[in-house]
Design a protein around this motif. Structure first.
Motif, mmCIF file in Angstrom:
data_model
loop_
_atom_site.group_PDB
_atom_site.id
_atom_site.type_symbol
_atom_site.label_atom_id
_atom_site.label_comp_id
_atom_site.label_asym_id
_atom_site.label_seq_id
_atom_site.Cartn_x
_atom_site.Cartn_y
_atom_site.Cartn_z
ATOM 1 N N GLN A 1 2.452 1.605 -3.478
ATOM 2 C CA GLN A 1 1.484 2.047 -4.479
ATOM 3 C C GLN A 1 1.249 3.552 -4.375
ATOM 4 O O GLN A 1 1.162 4.254 -5.395
ATOM 5 N N ASN A 2 1.145 4.055 -3.157
ATOM 6 C CA ASN A 2 0.949 5.502 -2.966
ATOM 7 C C ASN A 2 2.157 6.291 -3.455
ATOM 8 O O ASN A 2 2.017 7.360 -4.063
ATOM 9 N N GLN A 3 3.348 5.755 -3.204
ATOM 10 C CA GLN A 3 4.551 6.442 -3.670
ATOM 11 C C GLN A 3 4.662 6.410 -5.186
ATOM 12 O O GLN A 3 5.104 7.386 -5.807
ATOM 13 N N GLU A 5 2.396 11.516 -10.623
ATOM 14 C CA GLU A 5 1.969 12.921 -10.572
ATOM 15 C C GLU A 5 3.137 13.865 -10.874
ATOM 16 O O GLU A 5 2.992 14.823 -11.645
ATOM 17 N N ARG A 60 4.368 -1.552 -10.639
ATOM 18 C CA ARG A 60 2.999 -1.981 -10.321
ATOM 19 C C ARG A 60 2.782 -3.440 -10.747
ATOM 20 O O ARG A 60 2.100 -4.206 -10.056
ATOM 21 N N THR A 92 2.128 6.402 -7.205
ATOM 22 C CA THR A 92 1.155 7.404 -7.656
ATOM 23 C C THR A 92 1.767 8.792 -7.605
ATOM 24 O O THR A 92 1.572 9.616 -8.514
ATOM 25 N N ARG A 93 2.525 9.067 -6.548
ATOM 26 C CA ARG A 93 3.178 10.377 -6.439
ATOM 27 C C ARG A 93 4.216 10.553 -7.541
ATOM 28 O O ARG A 93 4.355 11.655 -8.108
ATOM 29 N N GLU A 127 0.837 -1.210 0.000
ATOM 30 C CA GLU A 127 0.000 0.000 0.000
ATOM 31 C C GLU A 127 0.871 1.259 0.000
ATOM 32 O O GLU A 127 0.598 2.218 -0.742
ATOM 33 N N ILE A 128 1.922 1.244 0.813
ATOM 34 C CA ILE A 128 2.830 2.395 0.856
ATOM 35 C C ILE A 128 3.487 2.605 -0.506
ATOM 36 O O ILE A 128 3.567 3.728 -1.029
#
Length: 296
Positions: A163-165, A171, A238, A167-168, A160-161
Motif C-alpha cells: 500500500q505504501n509503495q 505521487e 488496491r 501511494t508512492r 502494508e508495504i
C-alpha cells in the motif's frame, strides 16, 4: 486479507509408546509444491496429510517433516491358565503329602505364584497402529491452522508495504503529469521550429504532409495514456489487496503492466526531469514486484 507464502509451525505429541514432533514450513513458489517426510509404515497417514495441506493452501513450496520415536516398551502380560493350573495342582499335592507326614507348610501368596516361570506370558502379536495414526491426523489440523495464521500475519505486513509503495507510485504519477503538462509549450515550440527548418530547406515539399508528420511525432511524445493507465493499475492493485485470498498471480501480472507503462514513459519523456521521475517509478515498481513474489 492476502497471505504470504512464507510460514512456519511446529508441535509435539505422544501416545505411548510413541512420541513425535512436527515441522511445517514454506517459501514462495509459482505453484503448490508439497514435500512430505512421513514414516511410510503409518498406513494412510501421508495421503491424509497431503490432502489437508492441498485444501488449506494454493501456492508455495511446502515442507512437512514428522519425526517419530518409540520409548521403552512395557510388555503386555497375560495369565497362562494351563501353567497356573499345573502349579496349583502341584501345590495342593505338596501340601497333602506334607500333612501326611505331620508337616505344616507356610501359606503361599499370589505374588509367589505369578513369579514362577511360565505363569505369566508376554503378549505377542502385531502392534495396532490405528490409534496412533488417528491421533496424528487429529493433531495435524491445529498445526495447519497455526501455519496458515502465520502466513496471514506475514500477509498483513506485506499488504502494508505494498500500500505504501502504491501511494508512492501515485505521487510520482501526479508529479509526471505536472511535468508533462509543463513541457507541452516547449514541445510545441520545438515542433514549430523543426517545421520551419524543414520547409526552408526542402524544395517542393508538401507543407500539409510535413505538418502531418510533425503532428504524428507530437502524438507519439504524448504520455497522457501511460499516466492514465498507471492510475488505473494503482486502483486495480488496491482492489486486489482489499479482495484478499490467493491474488498473488494477478498482482504479479499487474506488476508487469506497471513496468511496461513506466518504460514507455521514459522512452517518450524527451525531458530530463520527466525521465528522472520515470526512472524512480521503475525503481518503486521493481521493489513492489519483489514483495509480490511472496504473496500467495
Amino acid at each position: 486479507m492476502i497471505r504470504s507464502m512464507t510460514g512456519f509451525a511446529s508441535a509435539r505429541g505422544e501416545k505411548t509408546p510413541f512420541s513425535w514432533s512436527w515441522d511445517l514450513r514454506s517459501v514462495n513458489a509459482k505453484g503448490l509444491d508439497l514435500r512430505l517426510r512421513v514414516p511410510d509404515w503409518l498406513d494412510g497417514l501421508e495421503a491424509a496429510l497431503r490432502a489437508d495441506l492441498a485444501k488449506a493452501l494454493t501456492r508455495g513450496s511446502v515442507n512437512l517433516t514428522l519425526r517419530l520415536g518409540r520409548g521403552e516398551e512395557v510388555p503386555s502380560l497375560a495369565l497362562n491358565q494351563t501353567a497356573l493350573a499345573a502349579v496349583l495342582d502341584a501345590l495342593a499335592e505338596a501340601e497333602e503329602q506334607a500333612m501326611a507326614r505331620g508337616l505344616t507348610l507356610a501359606p503361599s501368596c499370589a505374588a509367589d505364584l505369578l513369579a514362577l516361570r511360565g505363569v505369566m506370558d508376554a503378549g505377542s502379536g502385531e502392534e495396532d497402529l490405528t490409534p496412533v495414526v488417528a491421533q496424528l491426523k487429529a493433531e495435524f489440523g491445529p498445526l495447519v491452522q497455526a501455519f496458515v495464521q502465520m502466513r496471514e500475519t506475514e500477509g498483513m505486513a506485506l499488504a502494508e508495504i505494498l500500500q505504501n509503495q502504491l501511494t508512492r507510485v501515485e505521487e510520482l504519477t501526479a508529479q509526471a503529469s505536472e511535468l508533462a503538462e509543463a513541457r507541452k509549450e516547449a514541445v510545441a515550440e520545438t515542433l514549430r521550429a523543426n517545421l520551419a527548418r524543414v520547409l526552408d530547406n526542402t524544395d517542393g515539399a508538401d507543407p500539409d504532409r510535413v505538418a502531418q508528420e510533425l503532428a504524428l511525432l507530437a502524438v507519439k511524445a504524448d504520455v497522457t495514456e501511460e499516466l492514465d493507465r498507471l492510475r488505473a493499475h494503482v486502483r486495480a492493485a488496491r482492489g486486489l489487496l482489499a479482495q484478499g485470498g490467493a491474488v498473488g498471480r494477478k498482482l504479479d501480472f499487474l506488476m508487469q503492466e506497471f513496468n511496461r507503462e513506466a518504460n514507455t514513459l521514459c522512452s517518450k519523456s524527451q525531458n530530463a526531469d520527466l525521465t528522472a521521475v520515470g526512472l524512480e517509478l521503475k525503481a518503486v515498481i521493481d521493489q513492489m514486484r519483489e514483495q509480490v513474489q511472496n504473496v500467495e
